[in-house]
Design a protein around this motif. Sequence first.
Motif, PDB file in Angstrom:
ATOM      1  N   GLY A  60     -84.846  89.635  20.385  1.00  0.00           N
ATOM      2  CA  GLY A  60     -84.689  88.671  21.462  1.00  0.00           C
ATOM      3  C   GLY A  60     -85.431  87.391  21.130  1.00  0.00           C
ATOM      4  O   GLY A  60     -85.222  86.785  20.083  1.00  0.00           O
ATOM      5  N   SER A  61     -86.336  86.996  22.010  1.00  0.00           N
ATOM      6  CA  SER A  61     -87.115  85.775  21.798  1.00  0.00           C
ATOM      7  C   SER A  61     -88.472  86.065  21.176  1.00  0.00           C
ATOM      8  O   SER A  61     -89.312  85.171  21.098  1.00  0.00           O
ATOM      9  CB  SER A  61     -87.307  85.044  23.133  1.00  0.00           C
ATOM     10  OG  SER A  61     -86.059  84.652  23.666  1.00  0.00           O
ATOM     11  N   THR A  62     -88.696  87.295  20.749  1.00  0.00           N
ATOM     12  CA  THR A  62     -89.978  87.695  20.169  1.00  0.00           C
ATOM     13  C   THR A  62     -89.780  88.094  18.722  1.00  0.00           C
ATOM     14  O   THR A  62     -88.775  88.688  18.352  1.00  0.00           O
ATOM     15  CB  THR A  62     -90.578  88.861  20.962  1.00  0.00           C
ATOM     16  OG1 THR A  62     -90.668  88.477  22.335  1.00  0.00           O
ATOM     17  CG2 THR A  62     -91.965  89.206  20.471  1.00  0.00           C
ATOM     18  N   ALA A  63     -90.767  87.749  17.868  1.00  0.00           N
ATOM     19  CA  ALA A  63     -90.667  88.081  16.451  1.00  0.00           C
ATOM     20  C   ALA A  63     -92.044  88.359  15.886  1.00  0.00           C
ATOM     21  O   ALA A  63     -93.063  87.913  16.426  1.00  0.00           O
ATOM     22  CB  ALA A  63     -90.002  86.935  15.680  1.00  0.00           C
ATOM     23  N   PHE A  64     -92.078  89.120  14.787  1.00  0.00           N
ATOM     24  CA  PHE A  64     -93.323  89.304  14.035  1.00  0.00           C
ATOM     25  C   PHE A  64     -92.978  89.412  12.560  1.00  0.00           C
ATOM     26  O   PHE A  64     -91.830  89.676  12.183  1.00  0.00           O
ATOM     27  CB  PHE A  64     -94.101  90.536  14.523  1.00  0.00           C
ATOM     28  CG  PHE A  64     -93.376  91.845  14.349  1.00  0.00           C
ATOM     29  CD1 PHE A  64     -93.537  92.617  13.205  1.00  0.00           C
ATOM     30  CD2 PHE A  64     -92.536  92.329  15.351  1.00  0.00           C
ATOM     31  CE1 PHE A  64     -92.873  93.831  13.051  1.00  0.00           C
ATOM     32  CE2 PHE A  64     -91.875  93.542  15.209  1.00  0.00           C
ATOM     33  CZ  PHE A  64     -92.045  94.296  14.059  1.00  0.00           C
ATOM     34  N   ARG A  65     -93.978  89.200  11.688  1.00  0.00           N
ATOM     35  CA  ARG A  65     -93.767  89.222  10.256  1.00  0.00           C
ATOM     36  C   ARG A  65     -94.373  90.465   9.638  1.00  0.00           C
ATOM     37  O   ARG A  65     -95.342  91.019  10.158  1.00  0.00           O
ATOM     38  CB  ARG A  65     -94.385  87.982   9.620  1.00  0.00           C
ATOM     39  CG  ARG A  65     -93.801  86.660  10.117  1.00  0.00           C
ATOM     40  CD  ARG A  65     -94.301  85.498   9.278  1.00  0.00           C
ATOM     41  NE  ARG A  65     -95.749  85.479   9.183  1.00  0.00           N
ATOM     42  CZ  ARG A  65     -96.555  84.818  10.010  1.00  0.00           C
ATOM     43  NH1 ARG A  65     -96.037  84.139  11.002  1.00  0.00           N
ATOM     44  NH2 ARG A  65     -97.844  84.830   9.843  1.00  0.00           N
ATOM     45  N   TYR A  66     -93.821  90.869   8.513  1.00  0.00           N
ATOM     46  CA  TYR A  66     -94.367  92.010   7.781  1.00  0.00           C
ATOM     47  C   TYR A  66     -94.081  91.808   6.294  1.00  0.00           C
ATOM     48  O   TYR A  66     -93.199  91.028   5.924  1.00  0.00           O
ATOM     49  CB  TYR A  66     -93.768  93.328   8.287  1.00  0.00           C
ATOM     50  CG  TYR A  66     -92.266  93.410   8.207  1.00  0.00           C
ATOM     51  CD1 TYR A  66     -91.630  93.963   7.097  1.00  0.00           C
ATOM     52  CD2 TYR A  66     -91.470  92.936   9.251  1.00  0.00           C
ATOM     53  CE1 TYR A  66     -90.253  94.047   7.022  1.00  0.00           C
ATOM     54  CE2 TYR A  66     -90.090  93.020   9.179  1.00  0.00           C
ATOM     55  CZ  TYR A  66     -89.484  93.573   8.069  1.00  0.00           C
ATOM     56  OH  TYR A  66     -88.114  93.647   8.003  1.00  0.00           O
ATOM     57  N   PRO A  67     -94.811  92.486   5.406  1.00  0.00           N
ATOM     58  CA  PRO A  67     -94.638  92.270   3.967  1.00  0.00           C
ATOM     59  C   PRO A  67     -93.213  92.559   3.507  1.00  0.00           C
ATOM     60  O   PRO A  67     -92.556  93.500   3.975  1.00  0.00           O
ATOM     61  CB  PRO A  67     -95.630  93.250   3.340  1.00  0.00           C
ATOM     62  CG  PRO A  67     -96.683  93.417   4.382  1.00  0.00           C
ATOM     63  CD  PRO A  67     -95.956  93.365   5.693  1.00  0.00           C
ATOM     64  N   ALA A  68     -92.736  91.759   2.577  1.00  0.00           N
ATOM     65  CA  ALA A  68     -91.352  91.852   2.134  1.00  0.00           C
ATOM     66  C   ALA A  68     -91.019  93.192   1.496  1.00  0.00           C
ATOM     67  O   ALA A  68     -89.861  93.595   1.460  1.00  0.00           O
ATOM     68  CB  ALA A  68     -91.044  90.711   1.155  1.00  0.00           C
ATOM     69  N   GLY A  69     -92.011  93.905   0.979  1.00  0.00           N
ATOM     70  CA  GLY A  69     -91.764  95.205   0.373  1.00  0.00           C
ATOM     71  C   GLY A  69     -91.471  96.305   1.364  1.00  0.00           C
ATOM     72  O   GLY A  69     -91.074  97.407   0.975  1.00  0.00           O
ATOM     73  N   MET A  70     -91.667  96.036   2.659  1.00  0.00           N
ATOM     74  CA  MET A  70     -91.384  97.019   3.692  1.00  0.00           C
ATOM     75  C   MET A  70     -89.953  96.834   4.199  1.00  0.00           C
ATOM     76  O   MET A  70     -89.385  95.752   4.103  1.00  0.00           O
ATOM     77  CB  MET A  70     -92.381  96.891   4.836  1.00  0.00           C
ATOM     78  CG  MET A  70     -93.830  97.098   4.392  1.00  0.00           C
ATOM     79  SD  MET A  70     -95.025  96.930   5.738  1.00  0.00           S
ATOM     80  CE  MET A  70     -94.660  98.385   6.712  1.00  0.00           C
ATOM     81  N   GLN A  71     -89.380  97.889   4.747  1.00  0.00           N
ATOM     82  CA  GLN A  71     -88.003  97.836   5.235  1.00  0.00           C
ATOM     83  C   GLN A  71     -87.894  98.497   6.598  1.00  0.00           C
ATOM     84  O   GLN A  71     -88.649  99.410   6.922  1.00  0.00           O
ATOM     85  CB  GLN A  71     -87.058  98.547   4.254  1.00  0.00           C
ATOM     86  CG  GLN A  71     -86.978  97.883   2.888  1.00  0.00           C
ATOM     87  CD  GLN A  71     -86.030  98.610   1.960  1.00  0.00           C
ATOM     88  OE1 GLN A  71     -85.251  99.463   2.386  1.00  0.00           O
ATOM     89  NE2 GLN A  71     -86.082  98.270   0.685  1.00  0.00           N
ATOM     90  N   VAL A  72     -86.917  98.038   7.377  1.00  0.00           N
ATOM     91  CA  VAL A  72     -86.606  98.674   8.653  1.00  0.00           C
ATOM     92  C   VAL A  72     -85.804  99.936   8.360  1.00  0.00           C
ATOM     93  O   VAL A  72     -84.766  99.886   7.703  1.00  0.00           O
ATOM     94  CB  VAL A  72     -85.799  97.735   9.567  1.00  0.00           C
ATOM     95  CG1 VAL A  72     -85.482  98.432  10.892  1.00  0.00           C
ATOM     96  CG2 VAL A  72     -86.560  96.445   9.817  1.00  0.00           C
ATOM     97  N   MET A  73     -86.307 101.067   8.823  1.00  0.00           N
ATOM     98  CA  MET A  73     -85.681 102.346   8.532  1.00  0.00           C
ATOM     99  C   MET A  73     -84.773 102.769   9.683  1.00  0.00           C
ATOM    100  O   MET A  73     -85.153 102.662  10.855  1.00  0.00           O
ATOM    101  CB  MET A  73     -86.741 103.421   8.293  1.00  0.00           C
ATOM    102  CG  MET A  73     -87.819 103.013   7.285  1.00  0.00           C
ATOM    103  SD  MET A  73     -87.185 102.623   5.635  1.00  0.00           S
ATOM    104  CE  MET A  73     -86.746 104.263   5.076  1.00  0.00           C
ATOM    105  N   GLY A  74     -83.564 103.257   9.374  1.00  0.00           N
ATOM    106  CA  GLY A  74     -82.666 103.746  10.403  1.00  0.00           C
ATOM    107  C   GLY A  74     -83.177 105.037  11.019  1.00  0.00           C
ATOM    108  O   GLY A  74     -83.958 105.766  10.411  1.00  0.00           O
TER     109      GLY A  74
END
Length: 233
Positions: A60-74
């Motif tokens: 939505g209108s909220t975001a955060f950052r994380y290291p590029a080596g990490m991935q969103v897991m299904g």
Amino acid sequence: MDGAPTAPAPGLKTSALCWIIGAGLANAMAVAIVVWSGIVAVSTWAWAAPEPALTTYTSGSTAFRYPAGMQVMGDGGMVYVVNGHPVADHAVIQIPPPQGTKSPVVVLYESIAPPPDGWTQETIQATIDETLARQTASTPAQLLREHRQTAIGCIAGFTFTEPPMPIEGAGLQGLVHSYTCMSRQGPIVGTFLTAITPDGMAHRLSVEANEPYWRSHAAELDAIAHSLAYSAP
């Protein structure tokens, strides 16, 4: 959102989360039990440096950052419910672990839609104040119980490393604290944030890593929670 694998996150719990406590925020926002004595300070929250987290997760209108080596897991399309309220967004972010192993770091993010009558500013502030004050009598066992379903999850020896603190800024109002505990993977270090944004969404973000990994990546892990911010549409 960046491209995400479809395999379930290994070793993570997929049952409905149950670490909402008490009244007030209990119907719309998961609040970890907090213990504080003395003067309550308020952290001015901001999109913080250092900035090693290069990938952005947007909800939505909220975001955060994380290291590029990490991935969103299904997670197989699970429908998450917290205290009877459907979770609007659920994300598990981690380093993709080799087969048969567990990631050394896990980020769990969830947001919950506002109650039908919304949040007034007075209600938000009163609830944060009440929650902080009410939990000063919590026992170590209660604290441990409320952190069993964070990113990796505590099973013993919960201890604060940074005391619970109200936060204001970057469009957030809520609470944050850091801690250590024993998990099923061994000792871990974590940060837990809960907040309400001006659109009425409740957000919770926990960042946990095994102790050696946190020691060697402290700056980038600290930056994940501190990067959570709201941008008005």
